[in-house]
Design an enzyme around this catalytic site. Structure first.
Site, PDB file in Angstrom:
ATOM      1  N   HIS A 267       0.864  -1.202   0.000  1.00 38.55           N
ATOM      2  CA  HIS A 267       0.000   0.000   0.000  1.00 38.55           C
ATOM      3  C   HIS A 267       0.893   1.243   0.000  1.00 38.55           C
ATOM      4  CE1 HIS A 267      -3.381   2.548   0.663  1.00 38.55           C
ATOM      5  NE2 HIS A 267      -3.694   2.269   1.894  1.00 38.55           N
ATOM      6  N   HIS A 309      -2.426  -2.206  -9.602  1.00 42.47           N
ATOM      7  CA  HIS A 309      -3.369  -1.522  -8.717  1.00 42.47           C
ATOM      8  C   HIS A 309      -4.667  -2.324  -8.700  1.00 42.47           C
ATOM      9  CE1 HIS A 309      -5.806   1.643  -6.893  1.00 42.47           C
ATOM     10  NE2 HIS A 309      -4.674   2.204  -6.555  1.00 42.47           N
ATOM     11  N   ASP A 369       2.840   5.412  -6.692  1.00 43.02           N
ATOM     12  CA  ASP A 369       4.079   5.273  -5.905  1.00 43.02           C
ATOM     13  C   ASP A 369       5.326   5.126  -6.770  1.00 43.02           C
ATOM     14  OD1 ASP A 369       1.906   3.539  -3.930  1.00 43.02           O
ATOM     15  OD2 ASP A 369       3.042   5.250  -3.177  1.00 43.02           O
TER      16      ASP A 369
HETATM   17  C1  SDX Z   1      -1.387   2.188  -3.304  1.00 47.70           C
HETATM   18  O1  SDX Z   1      -6.114   0.948  -3.183  1.00 47.70           O
HETATM   19  C2  SDX Z   1      -5.623   2.099  -3.386  1.00 47.70           C
HETATM   20  O2  SDX Z   1      -6.280   3.017  -3.851  1.00 47.70           O
HETATM   21  C3  SDX Z   1      -4.173   2.239  -2.965  1.00 47.70           C
HETATM   22  C4  SDX Z   1      -3.482   3.554  -3.367  1.00 47.70           C
HETATM   23  C5  SDX Z   1      -4.073   4.724  -2.613  1.00 47.70           C
HETATM   24  O3  SDX Z   1      -3.946   5.863  -3.109  1.00 47.70           O
HETATM   25  O4  SDX Z   1      -4.595   4.531  -1.503  1.00 47.70           O
HETATM   26  O5  SDX Z   1      -3.621   3.782  -4.751  1.00 47.70           O
HETATM   27  C6  SDX Z   1      -1.999   3.521  -3.029  1.00 47.70           C
HETATM   28  O6  SDX Z   1      -1.376   1.367  -2.432  1.00 47.70           O
HETATM   29  C7  SDX Z   1      -0.884   1.898  -4.706  1.00 47.70           C
HETATM   30  C8  SDX Z   1      -0.345   0.423  -4.834  1.00 47.70           C
HETATM   31  C9  SDX Z   1       1.102   0.415  -4.291  1.00 47.70           C
HETATM   32  N1  SDX Z   1       1.598  -1.009  -4.234  1.00 47.70           N
HETATM   33  C10 SDX Z   1       2.547  -1.429  -5.046  1.00 47.70           C
HETATM   34  O7  SDX Z   1       3.014  -0.778  -5.988  1.00 47.70           O
HETATM   35  C11 SDX Z   1       3.037  -2.843  -4.698  1.00 47.70           C
HETATM   36  C12 SDX Z   1       3.157  -3.672  -5.998  1.00 47.70           C
HETATM   37  N2  SDX Z   1       1.770  -3.926  -6.491  1.00 47.70           N
HETATM   38  C13 SDX Z   1       1.142  -5.155  -6.091  1.00 47.70           C
HETATM   39  O8  SDX Z   1       1.510  -5.685  -4.867  1.00 47.70           O
HETATM   40  C14 SDX Z   1      -0.333  -5.228  -6.473  1.00 47.70           C
HETATM   41  O9  SDX Z   1      -0.428  -4.800  -7.767  1.00 47.70           O
HETATM   42  C15 SDX Z   1      -1.361  -4.512  -5.620  1.00 47.70           C
HETATM   43  C16 SDX Z   1      -1.271  -4.892  -4.193  1.00 47.70           C
HETATM   44  C17 SDX Z   1      -1.196  -3.038  -5.750  1.00 47.70           C
HETATM   45  C18 SDX Z   1      -2.750  -4.901  -6.158  1.00 47.70           C
HETATM   46  O10 SDX Z   1      -2.882  -6.252  -5.946  1.00 47.70           O
HETATM   47  P1  SDX Z   1      -4.252  -7.010  -6.353  1.00 47.70           P
HETATM   48  O11 SDX Z   1      -5.272  -6.079  -6.863  1.00 47.70           O
HETATM   49  O12 SDX Z   1      -4.629  -7.910  -5.220  1.00 47.70           O
HETATM   50  O13 SDX Z   1      -3.820  -7.823  -7.599  1.00 47.70           O
HETATM   51  P2  SDX Z   1      -3.231  -9.281  -7.559  1.00 47.70           P
HETATM   52  O14 SDX Z   1      -2.200  -9.394  -6.484  1.00 47.70           O
HETATM   53  O15 SDX Z   1      -4.386 -10.225  -7.528  1.00 47.70           O
HETATM   54  O16 SDX Z   1      -2.485  -9.336  -8.963  1.00 47.70           O
HETATM   55  C19 SDX Z   1      -3.162  -9.740 -10.140  1.00 47.70           C
HETATM   56  C20 SDX Z   1      -2.065 -10.427 -10.966  1.00 47.70           C
HETATM   57  C21 SDX Z   1      -1.371 -11.539 -10.199  1.00 47.70           C
HETATM   58  O17 SDX Z   1      -0.869 -12.455 -11.173  1.00 47.70           O
HETATM   59  P3  SDX Z   1      -1.797 -13.782 -11.548  1.00 47.70           P
HETATM   60  O18 SDX Z   1      -2.082 -14.475 -10.220  1.00 47.70           O
HETATM   61  O19 SDX Z   1      -3.029 -13.234 -12.187  1.00 47.70           O
HETATM   62  O20 SDX Z   1      -0.922 -14.586 -12.466  1.00 47.70           O
HETATM   63  O21 SDX Z   1      -1.032  -9.464 -11.276  1.00 47.70           O
HETATM   64  C22 SDX Z   1       0.176  -9.883 -10.672  1.00 47.70           C
HETATM   65  C23 SDX Z   1      -0.178 -10.869  -9.573  1.00 47.70           C
HETATM   66  O22 SDX Z   1       0.892 -11.768  -9.348  1.00 47.70           O
HETATM   67  N3  SDX Z   1       0.789  -8.672 -10.124  1.00 47.70           N
HETATM   68  C24 SDX Z   1       2.087  -8.361 -10.219  1.00 47.70           C
HETATM   69  C25 SDX Z   1       2.219  -7.106  -9.620  1.00 47.70           C
HETATM   70  N4  SDX Z   1       1.024  -6.689  -9.171  1.00 47.70           N
HETATM   71  C26 SDX Z   1       0.145  -7.659  -9.485  1.00 47.70           C
HETATM   72  N5  SDX Z   1       3.138  -9.037 -10.763  1.00 47.70           N
HETATM   73  C27 SDX Z   1       4.341  -8.423 -10.685  1.00 47.70           C
HETATM   74  N6  SDX Z   1       4.552  -7.199 -10.115  1.00 47.70           N
HETATM   75  C28 SDX Z   1       3.513  -6.514  -9.586  1.00 47.70           C
HETATM   76  N7  SDX Z   1       3.700  -5.325  -9.030  1.00 47.70           N
END
Ligand code: SDX
Length: 434
Positions: A267, A309, A369
């Protein structure tokens, strides 16, 4: 309220239930399932709330497919170009843009609540010098609840408003003092003649022994970043504040819970994690592609921080805006070689990822971010302060969402159910027989 409905048929019993279909101003229609358990005896199952609306809200609108973000109906692009953080705070809290006089009065009100009770200073000295400033912020903000008993009737709109003003005003002081304490430097008090962000930079960087003038470029860039981070619908930390506040806990405790949730690298902690990732890439001597391949490897816990996201399946509109500030700032300022190298790596990584089928297929774009960390670095802000600044900006969103929940006389304590998968009806075995 429309009279549209959705009918659910239980294929096991043939029982039908009609549920109201609620229509939003914009966005997906929402099935009101509150009667489902009573009618069908079933819960719904949605870990992570991927398809679940936890509340009705008129504060912030997101369209993840189109990359749209609006505060009280105003597009983020217009607010970023024409507004200020304090004006956005007024808009979020009061649900309208202020007149000139209203804004002047609001700025005066916030300016005159920036001081902390002198006894709070002792809270900082209870931490180790190497304490993460987010740990300090969670503790000090939670402790504010012990200082404001006079205005703690959370069902009184005036008390909710003064609490919002106090939190918006005091967060920069708490944030800056968390940094000063870690650096072993004296606390610098707020200066009422300075703007909100100049004051923060002054409390962060000035020294009693010499004159300090905040860089107006940095103050402006920081004000813009605060606008972009002010609110974001029902994200993890905002949902935490709502859930904590739903038990009628005091707002300082609820916001402290939100700060704790924001700290996580999935997050708000992602901005710090992005820089650590870019530094790891630069120091590894390995190819960018090797890191992208690791991010795609299910057996490797490595993820591209700053990508993906839950809502945005398009470019995060804030990332687009921050990307411009990033380039501008690094051009305008004599940025160090390392900062330029980090930006170059970020740009190259963005290019590789946006062309890679794995990311394209999963709509994984840079989020807010991805670039904010580089800007904070260019401002000379240490990495462990990045999420602190995110928390400073998001405080207005948290407290506005909290106030919206409490202004609904029908609000209930949040109490989700579960899908139980554990053992049942076991016989206790006395220890001598185990
Ligand atoms: C913020 O919610 C908000 O509004 C948050 C925010 C705010 O202003 O409050 O916008 C701020 O928190 C932004 C997000 C910051 N986090 C990161 O940058 C961390 C890296 N991102 C991930 O951890 C992830 O993308 C999340 C946590 C942000 C979202 O995760 P989800 O929606 O639960 O998606 P998921 O984990 O189910 O991913 C879907 C697929 C998966 O692959 P499959 O199982 O479909 O094969 O996408 C892949 C994931 O493995 N994936 C990634 C990835 N993010 C998702 N693969 C590699 N790198 C990534 N960053």
């Amino acid at each position: 309220m429309s009279d549209e409905t959705v009918t659910i048929i239980d294929d096991t019993t043939g029982k039908k239930v009609q549920l109201p279909l609620l229509s939003p101003t914009r966005g997906p229609k929402t099935i009101d399932i509150s009667a489902l358990y009573k009618e069908l005896g079933y819960f719904t199952f949605d870990p992570g709330f991927v398809s679940t609306a936890s509340c009705a809200s008129s504060i912030t609108f997101l369209d993840g497919e189109k990359g749209v973000l609006q505060y009280r109906g105003y597009p983020i692009e217009q607010l970023a170009a024409q507004s200020s953080y304090l004006e956005v705070c007024f808009l979020l809290i009061n649900d309208k843009l202020p007149s000139r006089q209203e804004l002047d009065d609001f700025e005066y009100e916030i300016t005159n609540h920036t001081m902390l009770h002198e006894a709070l200073k002792r809270f900082f000295s209870g931490f180790r010098r190497d304490a993460h400033p987010m740990a300090i912020m969670v503790g000090v903000v939670g402790a504010l609840g012990a200082f404001y008993h006079d205005h703690m009737d959370i069902h009184n709109p005036e008390h909710r408003m003064i609490t919002a003003h106090r939190l918006i005003a005091k967060m920069p002081t708490i944030a800056a003092w968390s940094y000063r304490y870690a650096m072993g430097k004296p606390f610098i008090y707020p200066v009422n003649s300075m703007s909100y962000t100049e004051n923060f930079l002054n409390m962060m960087y000035s020294m009693p022994s010499e004159k300090y003038t905040p860089n107006p470029l940095l103050a402006k860039a920081l004000d813009l970043i605060l606008i972009l981070h002010a609110d974001h619908e029902q994200n993890a930390s905002t949902s935490t504040v709502r859930l904590a506040g739903s038990s009628d806990a005091n707002p300082f405790a609820a916001v402290a819970a939100g700060i704790a949730a924001l700290w996580g690298p999935a997050h708000g902690g992602a901005n710090e994690a992005v820089i650590r990732m870019l530094m790891e890439i630069n120091e590894s001597g390995k190819s960018l592609q090797s890191f992208v391949d690791r991010a795609k490897d299910k057996d490797d816990s490595f993820r591209l921080m700053g990508f993906g996201h839950r809502v945005y399946k398009n470019y995060d509109p804030r990332a687009k805006l921050i990307r411009v500030i990033c380039h501008q700032l690094l051009n305008d300022m004599e940025s160090t070689g390392e900062q330029k190298k980090l930006l170059e790596t970020a740009m190259a990584l963005e290019k590789v990822a946006l062309e890679d089928g794995y990311f394209v297929k999963r709509n994984l774009y840079p989020n807010v971010d991805f670039y904010s960390g580089i800007i904070f670095l260019a401002m000379g802000i240490p990495m462990n302060m990045f999420t602190v600044i995110f928390a400073m900006a998001r405080t207005v969103g948290w407290i506005t969402q909290w106030a919206e929940m409490l202004s609904d006389d029908n609000h209930k304590i949040g109490r989700p159910r579960q899908l139980y998968t554990g053992p049942i009806d076991l016989e206790y075995v006395p220890i001598e027989k185990r």
